[in-house]
Design a protein around this motif. Structure first.
Motif, mmCIF file in Angstrom:
data_model
loop_
_atom_site.group_PDB
_atom_site.id
_atom_site.type_symbol
_atom_site.label_atom_id
_atom_site.label_comp_id
_atom_site.label_asym_id
_atom_site.label_seq_id
_atom_site.Cartn_x
_atom_site.Cartn_y
_atom_site.Cartn_z
ATOM 1 N N UNK A 136 -3.678 -12.968 15.298
ATOM 2 C CA UNK A 136 -3.985 -14.016 14.324
ATOM 3 C C UNK A 136 -5.218 -13.689 13.478
ATOM 4 N N UNK A 137 -6.180 -12.989 14.090
ATOM 5 C CA UNK A 137 -7.428 -12.722 13.379
ATOM 6 C C UNK A 137 -7.387 -11.448 12.543
ATOM 7 N N UNK A 138 -6.650 -10.413 13.008
ATOM 8 C CA UNK A 138 -6.796 -9.097 12.378
ATOM 9 C C UNK A 138 -5.481 -8.432 11.945
ATOM 10 N N UNK A 139 -4.359 -9.158 11.983
ATOM 11 C CA UNK A 139 -3.128 -8.540 11.480
ATOM 12 C C UNK A 139 -3.286 -8.287 9.983
ATOM 13 N N UNK A 140 -3.187 -7.020 9.540
ATOM 14 C CA UNK A 140 -3.401 -6.723 8.117
ATOM 15 C C UNK A 140 -2.278 -7.303 7.253
ATOM 16 N N UNK A 141 -2.664 -7.820 6.111
ATOM 17 C CA UNK A 141 -1.709 -8.426 5.182
ATOM 18 C C UNK A 141 -1.468 -7.465 4.017
ATOM 19 N N UNK A 142 -0.212 -7.206 3.666
ATOM 20 C CA UNK A 142 0.083 -6.281 2.548
ATOM 21 C C UNK A 142 -0.562 -6.704 1.223
ATOM 22 N N UNK A 143 -0.946 -8.000 1.106
ATOM 23 C CA UNK A 143 -1.545 -8.478 -0.147
ATOM 24 C C UNK A 143 -3.017 -8.053 -0.284
ATOM 25 N N UNK A 144 -3.635 -7.582 0.850
ATOM 26 C CA UNK A 144 -5.017 -7.120 0.785
ATOM 27 C C UNK A 144 -5.095 -5.859 -0.067
ATOM 28 N N UNK A 145 -6.295 -5.612 -0.641
ATOM 29 C CA UNK A 145 -6.478 -4.315 -1.305
ATOM 30 C C UNK A 145 -6.544 -3.224 -0.241
ATOM 31 N N UNK A 146 -6.388 -1.976 -0.642
ATOM 32 C CA UNK A 146 -6.191 -0.869 0.302
ATOM 33 C C UNK A 146 -7.339 -0.714 1.285
ATOM 34 N N UNK A 147 -8.582 -0.899 0.811
ATOM 35 C CA UNK A 147 -9.757 -0.731 1.693
ATOM 36 C C UNK A 147 -9.764 -1.794 2.772
ATOM 37 N N UNK A 148 -9.563 -3.046 2.368
ATOM 38 C CA UNK A 148 -9.549 -4.166 3.333
ATOM 39 C C UNK A 148 -8.379 -4.017 4.300
ATOM 40 N N UNK A 149 -7.219 -3.599 3.759
ATOM 41 C CA UNK A 149 -6.036 -3.418 4.609
ATOM 42 C C UNK A 149 -6.301 -2.384 5.708
ATOM 43 N N UNK A 150 -6.880 -1.226 5.327
ATOM 44 C CA UNK A 150 -7.177 -0.166 6.303
ATOM 45 C C UNK A 150 -8.215 -0.653 7.311
ATOM 46 N N UNK A 151 -9.238 -1.394 6.825
ATOM 47 C CA UNK A 151 -10.283 -1.928 7.710
ATOM 48 C C UNK A 151 -9.676 -2.845 8.775
ATOM 49 N N UNK A 152 -8.824 -3.779 8.331
ATOM 50 C CA UNK A 152 -8.179 -4.703 9.269
ATOM 51 C C UNK A 152 -7.246 -3.956 10.221
#
Length: 609
Positions: A539-555
């Motif tokens: 719930x807290x850290x599943x990456x969302x495809x709508x994030x930008x690439x940096x945030x997505x990789x971080x999550x």
């Protein structure tokens, strides 16, 4: 069919035959692997022969060589050598060849040390970042020089001192981590500028003068090393051949050493050993074949406790090794191994109960087994492999894949774990009551031979646990009619009084009889903990495809790391707690332990046939 809860019947036997048949009988018994040889009651024994000393020397030499190959992380190939090819004075590697390999290996070790020292000297000079001009100036002795090492916090002050000095004609420095490597050139009549900080002075004129020689020596050593390494043949094939030879001599040593246990007369030798009753006829037939009837075999009456012998299928051996590491049941006790084999993967599976975690644990265990291909580490990894299959099964049952509901993707409807915690808690306690009851039944059977009081004590404890549990369930969960609850309560009180009367000082164990079934609630507890943590991570850290690439990789990285940590903790806790439930809550009800496993005189061959 053998009783899976009892050690196989083992008897002590005595074999007597003529001295001339000794080596052939030893060889045959070693191949059969059916007896555990023990020290005879006779004082007269064989003395170690010169052959033993010769084998010892060969084994030491081969160990020396094999260690050399392990340094290069060479793995043996799957190749089997015939004993005949090794018997005839080492057809593969004659003694002089092995000796030559030892000398070559020793020379390689010495060259490596020399090469290391030369490289250190060259690298040390490089720390000062000397260019060709500086090296030439120092070599020609036209200038005085000073080489210093100090902490870089002093660098600015030193530069000021150098700038104000008329003695310094040139300087150069190199910073490596927190140290400054400084070289100063002075005119011939001076060599100081009054530096008073903490520093180290280096003199490397001789090093620099020898720099060319060092480089030449380095090249020479490297060439010789390459030639010697080719002679050593750092290959999997050579390594396997040496392992085969080592195995051959190990077998010979075992056969020679076992003679120390034999008794002897002028013309005969005497073997005393433990043997399974069902195998005595096979042993006798083989000895008869070798001696043509010139032998004598008998069962020996003894008060010694026979070793414990449980015949196991291959997949079950790792579980028995783990159980034996904790406690070995005596041969006259009921052996709990079959129940341990069943409950370990089930308890482990429930505590993890996640398809994703089960799959990862299975994959990691399989990969690690390639590195730890023998020993206890291999056994534990095999257990985790098998038990992880149950984690996957219970993961499907409880509808969990890395904490995510499986039915979201596959349309599979399992049991929703969290809303059914009370039912699963009840199931955990029932597991405990059943397993502890089985332990008390085993304790009753074990103690029938040891005395009436102890047997009645165990029977009373069994009634107390079972009917006490029924009483608690009846009153708390209201699953049973009231009159059954009162009957159960009466039986519980009577069994408690009987237990305290017959157990004497052991009556203090009544507290453990109450607490041990409750310990099984940890099956549910650790399962819930693992599942809730996985759910929170999702719930807290599943990456969302709508994030930008940096945030997505971080999550994504945090998501993976946290799930790996949760998996590691889950596997550790499931393994430890499953062991605890079996060993502390179950085994203690009927095992005195301190038994000794049956260890047959058996040839172990991996590289020879």
């Amino acid at each position: 069919m053998n009783n899976p809860f009892k050690s196989e019947e083992i008897s002590k036997i005595r074999i007597i035959s003529l001295e001339e048949f000794k080596d052939k009988i030893i060889e045959r018994l070693h191949e059969l692997g059916l007896i555990e040889i023990s020290q005879t009651q006779f004082d007269n024994h064989d003395n170690p022969s010169e052959y033993v000393n010769d084998i010892n020397l060969k084994l030491l030499n081969l160990e020396n060589l094999l260690n050399f190959y392990t340094v290069y992380k060479i793995k043996p190939i799957k190749k089997i050598y015939s004993i005949k090819s090794l018997k005839d004075a080492n057809n593969l590697y004659k003694k002089n060849k092995v000796d030559k390999l030892i000398k070559t290996k020793t020379r390689i070790s010495k060259l490596k040390e020399d090469l290391s020292e030369i490289k250190d000297a060259i690298e040390y000079i490089k720390l000062f970042d000397l260019d060709d001009g500086l090296i030439l100036a120092i070599k020609n002795n036209k200038f005085n020089y000073k080489a210093l090492i100090f902490n870089k916090k002093y660098l600015n002050n030193i530069i000021k001192i150098i700038s104000n000095s008329s003695n310094v004609i040139y300087y150069k420095y190199n910073i490596v981590k927190n140290n400054v490597y400084l070289i100063l050139l002075f005119m011939k009549d001076s060599n100081d500028i009054g530096i008073n900080i903490e520093h180290t002075v280096i003199t490397f004129s001789k090093m620099i003068n020898k720099l060319d020689l060092l480089n030449k020596e380095k090249t020479k050593i490297e060439k010789e090393l390459n030639i010697l390494l080719k002679e050593m043949e750092i290959s999997r094939n050579r390594y396997t051949a040496l392992l085969a030879l080592y195995e051959f001599y190990k077998i010979q040593m075992e056969r020679e050493n076992v003679k120390n246990f034999f008794g002897k007369t002028e013309r005969t030798f005497i073997i005393e050993s433990w043997a399974p009753l069902r195998d005595i006829e096979i042993i006798e037939n083989n000895i008869n074949e070798i001696t043509k009837g010139k032998y004598f075999i008998e069962k020996i009456k003894t008060n010694e406790l026979p070793p414990t012998y449980i015949k196991l299928p291959r997949f079950a051996k790792p579980f028995y090794e783990l159980m034996s590491l904790i406690n070995i049941p005596r041969s006259d006790e009921i052996n709990p191994f079959l129940i341990f084999l069943i409950t370990f993967p089930i308890f482990y599976g429930i505590m993890i109960s996640d398809v994703g975690y089960g799959l990862l644990a299975l994959i990691f265990a399989a990969l690690l087994k390639k590195r730890y291909y023998e020993g206890m580490a291999n056994s534990v990894l095999t257990i985790i492999e098998l038990s992880s299959i149950f984690a996957i099964i219970f993961g499907f049952l409880f509808d969990s894949f890395f904490g995510i509901k499986i039915d979201h993707y596959f349309g599979f409807n399992g049991i929703d774990f969290l809303p059914n915690i009370i039912n699963i808690l009840e199931l955990s306690l029932i597991f405990g009551i059943v397993q502890i009851s089985i332990g008390l039944v085993f304790g009753f059977i074990n103690n029938i031979k040891k005395g009436k009081k102890r047997a009645i004590s165990k029977a009373s404890a069994l009634l107390f646990i079972d009917f006490g549990s029924i009483t608690v369930i009846a009153f708390l969960f209201l699953h049973i009619y009231n009159y059954i609850a009162y009957i159960s309560l009466a039986i519980t009180l009577i069994s408690l009084i009987t237990y305290l009367y017959y157990s004497g000082m052991e009556g203090i164990e009544i507290t453990t009889l109450i607490s041990h079934p409750l310990s099984y609630s940890r099956i549910m507890g650790f399962s819930v903990a693992s599942m809730v943590i996985a759910l929170l991570i999702d719930r807290a850290f599943t990456p969302n495809p709508s994030y930008n690439i940096v945030v997505f990789i971080f999550y994504l990285l945090i998501f993976l790391v946290l799930h790996m940590l949760n998996l590691s903790l889950s596997v550790l806790e499931a393994t430890v707690q499953t062991l605890r439930l079996n060993v502390v809550e179950f085994f203690t009800k009927f095992i005195e332990g301190n038994g000794k496993n049956f260890q047959p005189f058996k040839i172990i061959k991996r590289y020879i046939k």
